[in-house]
Design a protein around this motif. Structure first.
Motif, PDB file in Angstrom:
ATOM      1  N   GLN A  39       0.843  -1.187   0.000  1.00  0.00           N
ATOM      2  CA  GLN A  39       0.000   0.000   0.000  1.00  0.00           C
ATOM      3  C   GLN A  39       0.879   1.238   0.000  1.00  0.00           C
ATOM      4  O   GLN A  39       1.652   1.463   0.944  1.00  0.00           O
ATOM      5  CB  GLN A  39      -0.937   0.014   1.204  1.00  0.00           C
ATOM      6  CG  GLN A  39      -1.978   1.117   1.159  1.00  0.00           C
ATOM      7  CD  GLN A  39      -3.081   0.914   2.182  1.00  0.00           C
ATOM      8  OE1 GLN A  39      -2.955   0.135   3.127  1.00  0.00           O
ATOM      9  NE2 GLN A  39      -4.197   1.597   1.974  1.00  0.00           N
ATOM     10  N   ALA A  40       0.761   2.008  -1.062  1.00  0.00           N
ATOM     11  CA  ALA A  40       1.482   3.266  -1.173  1.00  0.00           C
ATOM     12  C   ALA A  40       0.628   4.393  -0.594  1.00  0.00           C
ATOM     13  O   ALA A  40      -0.604   4.268  -0.531  1.00  0.00           O
ATOM     14  CB  ALA A  40       1.820   3.551  -2.634  1.00  0.00           C
ATOM     15  N   PRO A  41       1.231   5.503  -0.189  1.00  0.00           N
ATOM     16  CA  PRO A  41       0.459   6.604   0.382  1.00  0.00           C
ATOM     17  C   PRO A  41      -0.630   7.081  -0.568  1.00  0.00           C
ATOM     18  O   PRO A  41      -0.374   7.311  -1.755  1.00  0.00           O
ATOM     19  CB  PRO A  41       1.515   7.692   0.599  1.00  0.00           C
ATOM     20  CG  PRO A  41       2.785   6.946   0.743  1.00  0.00           C
ATOM     21  CD  PRO A  41       2.678   5.761  -0.164  1.00  0.00           C
ATOM     22  N   GLY A  42      -1.846   7.189  -0.052  1.00  0.00           N
ATOM     23  CA  GLY A  42      -2.955   7.685  -0.844  1.00  0.00           C
ATOM     24  C   GLY A  42      -3.550   6.686  -1.817  1.00  0.00           C
ATOM     25  O   GLY A  42      -4.429   7.034  -2.597  1.00  0.00           O
ATOM     26  N   LYS A  43      -3.051   5.445  -1.772  1.00  0.00           N
ATOM     27  CA  LYS A  43      -3.544   4.427  -2.697  1.00  0.00           C
ATOM     28  C   LYS A  43      -4.135   3.254  -1.929  1.00  0.00           C
ATOM     29  O   LYS A  43      -3.873   3.065  -0.737  1.00  0.00           O
ATOM     30  CB  LYS A  43      -2.413   3.953  -3.616  1.00  0.00           C
ATOM     31  CG  LYS A  43      -1.888   5.026  -4.542  1.00  0.00           C
ATOM     32  CD  LYS A  43      -0.904   4.449  -5.540  1.00  0.00           C
ATOM     33  CE  LYS A  43      -0.429   5.491  -6.538  1.00  0.00           C
ATOM     34  NZ  LYS A  43       0.509   4.917  -7.545  1.00  0.00           N
ATOM     35  N   ALA A  91       6.310   1.480  -0.885  1.00  0.00           N
ATOM     36  CA  ALA A  91       5.032   1.192  -0.221  1.00  0.00           C
ATOM     37  C   ALA A  91       5.309   0.494   1.101  1.00  0.00           C
ATOM     38  O   ALA A  91       6.444   0.080   1.383  1.00  0.00           O
ATOM     39  CB  ALA A  91       4.162   0.296  -1.091  1.00  0.00           C
ATOM     40  N   VAL A  92       4.263   0.342   1.887  1.00  0.00           N
ATOM     41  CA  VAL A  92       4.305  -0.570   3.022  1.00  0.00           C
ATOM     42  C   VAL A  92       3.879  -1.937   2.506  1.00  0.00           C
ATOM     43  O   VAL A  92       2.842  -2.063   1.845  1.00  0.00           O
ATOM     44  CB  VAL A  92       3.372  -0.104   4.156  1.00  0.00           C
ATOM     45  CG1 VAL A  92       3.401  -1.115   5.298  1.00  0.00           C
ATOM     46  CG2 VAL A  92       3.785   1.273   4.661  1.00  0.00           C
ATOM     47  N   TYR A  93       4.698  -2.939   2.791  1.00  0.00           N
ATOM     48  CA  TYR A  93       4.441  -4.294   2.326  1.00  0.00           C
ATOM     49  C   TYR A  93       3.895  -5.140   3.476  1.00  0.00           C
ATOM     50  O   TYR A  93       4.459  -5.140   4.577  1.00  0.00           O
ATOM     51  CB  TYR A  93       5.720  -4.910   1.763  1.00  0.00           C
ATOM     52  CG  TYR A  93       6.051  -4.394   0.389  1.00  0.00           C
ATOM     53  CD1 TYR A  93       6.498  -3.094   0.200  1.00  0.00           C
ATOM     54  CD2 TYR A  93       5.906  -5.200  -0.741  1.00  0.00           C
ATOM     55  CE1 TYR A  93       6.779  -2.603  -1.060  1.00  0.00           C
ATOM     56  CE2 TYR A  93       6.191  -4.724  -2.009  1.00  0.00           C
ATOM     57  CZ  TYR A  93       6.624  -3.426  -2.170  1.00  0.00           C
ATOM     58  OH  TYR A  93       6.901  -2.942  -3.423  1.00  0.00           O
ATOM     59  N   TYR A  94       2.820  -5.857   3.177  1.00  0.00           N
ATOM     60  CA  TYR A  94       2.140  -6.683   4.167  1.00  0.00           C
ATOM     61  C   TYR A  94       2.126  -8.141   3.708  1.00  0.00           C
ATOM     62  O   TYR A  94       1.905  -8.416   2.527  1.00  0.00           O
ATOM     63  CB  TYR A  94       0.696  -6.247   4.340  1.00  0.00           C
ATOM     64  CG  TYR A  94       0.501  -4.833   4.817  1.00  0.00           C
ATOM     65  CD1 TYR A  94       0.411  -3.783   3.911  1.00  0.00           C
ATOM     66  CD2 TYR A  94       0.386  -4.550   6.172  1.00  0.00           C
ATOM     67  CE1 TYR A  94       0.221  -2.473   4.336  1.00  0.00           C
ATOM     68  CE2 TYR A  94       0.198  -3.250   6.614  1.00  0.00           C
ATOM     69  CZ  TYR A  94       0.117  -2.221   5.688  1.00  0.00           C
ATOM     70  OH  TYR A  94      -0.069  -0.933   6.123  1.00  0.00           O
ATOM     71  N   CYS A  95       2.324  -9.052   4.642  1.00  0.00           N
ATOM     72  CA  CYS A  95       2.053 -10.451   4.325  1.00  0.00           C
ATOM     73  C   CYS A  95       0.723 -10.826   4.964  1.00  0.00           C
ATOM     74  O   CYS A  95       0.273 -10.202   5.929  1.00  0.00           O
ATOM     75  CB  CYS A  95       3.183 -11.375   4.778  1.00  0.00           C
ATOM     76  SG  CYS A  95       3.303 -11.646   6.537  1.00  0.00           S
TER      77      CYS A  95
END
Length: 122
Positions: A39-43, A91-95
């Protein structure tokens, strides 16, 4: 209760590489698909890659050929090797833990980690 803990994020120059790790608690890790999202900022949060219980893989077009997802069931860990990084990968990466098959839908995943920041400078 399942806990997922990501690590390996950081700041890297364009063209560089990073390897993200996601350590999962629980004894049934091996029977579930696992996914990476970002998730990138604003997206909105978007699918990156997924791996099924038997290591079948599935990638977003934007990362195909550059990213590789893998898993080590003995260590309850899933990895995301990211090569040829671009600024748009920031982005912030999530698993997340999925079902049996590897899918791209966020609603198919029930447990999520806290995320790790990846920043790619140009």
């Amino acid at each position: 209760q399942v806990q997922l803990v990501e690590s390996g994020g950081g700041l890297v120059q364009a063209g560089g590489s990073l390897r993200l790790s996601c350590a999962a608690s629980g004894r049934t890790f091996s029977i579930y698909a696992m996914g990476w999202f970002r998730q990138a900022p604003g997206k909105e949060r978007e699918f990156v890659a997924a791996i099924s219980w038997n290591s079948g893989t599935f990638y977003a077009d934007s990362v195909k050929g550059r990213f590789t997802i893998s898993r080590d069931n003995a260590k309850n860990t899933v990895y995301l090797q990211m090569n040829s990084l671009k600024p748009e990968d920031t982005a912030v990466y999530y698993c997340a833990r999925g079902g049996v098959t590897a899918t791209s839908g966020l609603r198919d995943y029930d447990y999520w980690g806290q995320g790790t920041q990846v920043t790619v400078s140009s």
